[in-house]
Design a protein around this motif. Structure first.
Motif, PDB file in Angstrom:
ATOM      1  N   GLU A  74       0.825  -1.211   0.000  1.00 31.43           N
ATOM      2  CA  GLU A  74       0.000   0.000   0.000  1.00 31.43           C
ATOM      3  C   GLU A  74       0.860   1.262   0.000  1.00 31.43           C
ATOM      4  N   LEU A  75       1.991   1.242   0.706  1.00 25.80           N
ATOM      5  CA  LEU A  75       2.900   2.386   0.701  1.00 25.80           C
ATOM      6  C   LEU A  75       3.420   2.642  -0.707  1.00 25.80           C
ATOM      7  N   LEU A  76       3.791   1.596  -1.411  1.00 25.58           N
ATOM      8  CA  LEU A  76       4.291   1.753  -2.778  1.00 25.58           C
ATOM      9  C   LEU A  76       3.190   2.295  -3.688  1.00 25.58           C
ATOM     10  N   ILE A  77       1.991   1.764  -3.560  1.00 25.91           N
ATOM     11  CA  ILE A  77       0.865   2.226  -4.382  1.00 25.91           C
ATOM     12  C   ILE A  77       0.561   3.696  -4.121  1.00 25.91           C
ATOM     13  N   SER A  78       0.397   4.058  -2.860  1.00 23.77           N
ATOM     14  CA  SER A  78       0.019   5.436  -2.533  1.00 23.77           C
ATOM     15  C   SER A  78       1.166   6.408  -2.782  1.00 23.77           C
ATOM     16  N   GLY A  79       2.409   5.968  -2.536  1.00 18.65           N
ATOM     17  CA  GLY A  79       3.556   6.840  -2.738  1.00 18.65           C
ATOM     18  C   GLY A  79       3.816   7.185  -4.194  1.00 18.65           C
ATOM     19  N   MET A  80       3.282   6.386  -5.098  1.00 21.72           N
ATOM     20  CA  MET A  80       3.424   6.717  -6.518  1.00 21.72           C
ATOM     21  C   MET A  80       2.493   7.864  -6.918  1.00 21.72           C
ATOM     22  N   ARG A  81       1.433   8.088  -6.126  1.00 23.16           N
ATOM     23  CA  ARG A  81       0.488   9.171  -6.403  1.00 23.16           C
ATOM     24  C   ARG A  81       0.842  10.457  -5.675  1.00 23.16           C
ATOM     25  N   ASP A 126      11.075   4.240   8.087  1.00 21.77           N
ATOM     26  CA  ASP A 126      12.324   3.913   7.413  1.00 21.77           C
ATOM     27  C   ASP A 126      12.235   3.965   5.900  1.00 21.77           C
ATOM     28  N   VAL A 127      11.031   3.802   5.358  1.00 21.65           N
ATOM     29  CA  VAL A 127      10.847   3.816   3.903  1.00 21.65           C
ATOM     30  C   VAL A 127       9.829   4.892   3.553  1.00 21.65           C
ATOM     31  N   ARG A 128      10.201   5.725   2.595  1.00 22.46           N
ATOM     32  CA  ARG A 128       9.313   6.798   2.123  1.00 22.46           C
ATOM     33  C   ARG A 128       9.299   6.761   0.600  1.00 22.46           C
ATOM     34  N   VAL A 129       8.134   7.053   0.030  1.00 23.87           N
ATOM     35  CA  VAL A 129       7.953   6.960  -1.425  1.00 23.87           C
ATOM     36  C   VAL A 129       7.239   8.217  -1.899  1.00 23.87           C
ATOM     37  N   ARG A 130       7.677   8.726  -3.061  1.00 23.62           N
ATOM     38  CA  ARG A 130       6.996   9.903  -3.627  1.00 23.62           C
ATOM     39  C   ARG A 130       7.193   9.930  -5.141  1.00 23.62           C
ATOM     40  N   PRO A 131       6.223  10.505  -5.847  1.00 25.63           N
ATOM     41  CA  PRO A 131       6.395  10.658  -7.302  1.00 25.63           C
ATOM     42  C   PRO A 131       7.436  11.735  -7.576  1.00 25.63           C
ATOM     43  N   TYR A 132       8.075  11.611  -8.749  1.00 22.98           N
ATOM     44  CA  TYR A 132       9.081  12.592  -9.147  1.00 22.98           C
ATOM     45  C   TYR A 132       9.003  12.755 -10.654  1.00 22.98           C
ATOM     46  N   GLY A 133       8.559  13.914 -11.082  1.00 23.91           N
ATOM     47  CA  GLY A 133       8.470  14.165 -12.512  1.00 23.91           C
ATOM     48  C   GLY A 133       7.438  13.282 -13.188  1.00 23.91           C
ATOM     49  N   TYR A 134       7.596  13.152 -14.487  1.00 24.71           N
ATOM     50  CA  TYR A 134       6.609  12.432 -15.302  1.00 24.71           C
ATOM     51  C   TYR A 134       6.611  10.925 -15.062  1.00 24.71           C
ATOM     52  N   ASP A 135       7.778  10.310 -15.039  1.00 24.88           N
ATOM     53  CA  ASP A 135       7.788   8.847 -14.955  1.00 24.88           C
ATOM     54  C   ASP A 135       8.873   8.324 -14.020  1.00 24.88           C
ATOM     55  N   ARG A 136       9.034   8.968 -12.896  1.00 26.73           N
ATOM     56  CA  ARG A 136       9.982   8.484 -11.890  1.00 26.73           C
ATOM     57  C   ARG A 136       9.280   8.437 -10.537  1.00 26.73           C
ATOM     58  N   ALA A 171      19.576   6.237   1.832  1.00 25.84           N
ATOM     59  CA  ALA A 171      19.767   5.995   0.402  1.00 25.84           C
ATOM     60  C   ALA A 171      18.523   6.496  -0.314  1.00 25.84           C
ATOM     61  N   VAL A 172      18.727   7.274  -1.349  1.00 25.77           N
ATOM     62  CA  VAL A 172      17.623   7.804  -2.151  1.00 25.77           C
ATOM     63  C   VAL A 172      17.812   7.279  -3.563  1.00 25.77           C
ATOM     64  N   ILE A 173      16.776   6.601  -4.069  1.00 27.47           N
ATOM     65  CA  ILE A 173      16.865   6.050  -5.424  1.00 27.47           C
ATOM     66  C   ILE A 173      15.663   6.483  -6.254  1.00 27.47           C
ATOM     67  N   HIS A 174      15.867   6.525  -7.555  1.00 23.25           N
ATOM     68  CA  HIS A 174      14.801   6.762  -8.524  1.00 23.25           C
ATOM     69  C   HIS A 174      14.557   5.456  -9.271  1.00 23.25           C
TER      70      HIS A 174
END
Length: 138
Positions: free
Chosen positions: A59-66, A73-83, A95-98
């Motif tokens: 659910e974190l991955l799903i909601s963090g994409m929006r 410890d884990v945070r997710v967020r959209p970045y630009g058009y397709d990242r 560690a921060v990854i795209h």
């Protein structure tokens, strides 16, 4: 039908240097643990030289994409058009990854076909788990 999904992705490590090196990672989903997603980084891609695995909720991955989500410890967020940005916080550092959002959507679609969102609880055998916990207590 398999009960486990493994999906390799290309992650880009965000660093101070202008070049963002690609690192391999693998997303894992197991019907036996239907609320969780694991993201594994192989030993050569980590500072410690050992495989590192992070577990967080689907659910974190799903909601963090929006929209930005996560407070631990884990945070997710959209970045630009397709990242999509995933942040992994540990005592040793962050560690921060795209990751390409399209890769994450394909992974999430496969997990949804295996276990539809909202029906995860049907995969749990709570009677068996309770019996295991209670074994030997009497």
């Amino acid at each position: 039908m398999s009960t486990v999904i493994e999906h390799p992705v290309e992650a880009r490590l965000v660093a101070a240097a202008p070049r963002m090196p690609s690192i391999p990672a693998t997303l894992h989903y197991d019907r036996g643990d239907p609320f969780a997603v694991r993201m594994t980084f192989p030993a050569p891609a980590t500072l410690e030289g050992v495989e590192v695995c992070w577990t967080f909720s689907r659910e974190l991955l799903i909601s963090g994409m929006r929209e930005p989500d996560g407070h631990g410890d884990v945070r997710v967020r959209p970045y630009g058009y397709d990242r999509t940005v995933l942040e992994f916080h540990a005592p040793e550092g962050t560690a921060v990854i795209h990751v390409r959002s399209g890769e994450l959507r394909r992974f999430l679609q496969a997990t949804g076909e295996l276990v539809p969102v909202g029906l995860e609880h049907l995969q749990l055998d709570l009677d068996h788990e309770l019996a295991e916990l209670m074994r030997g207590t009497c």
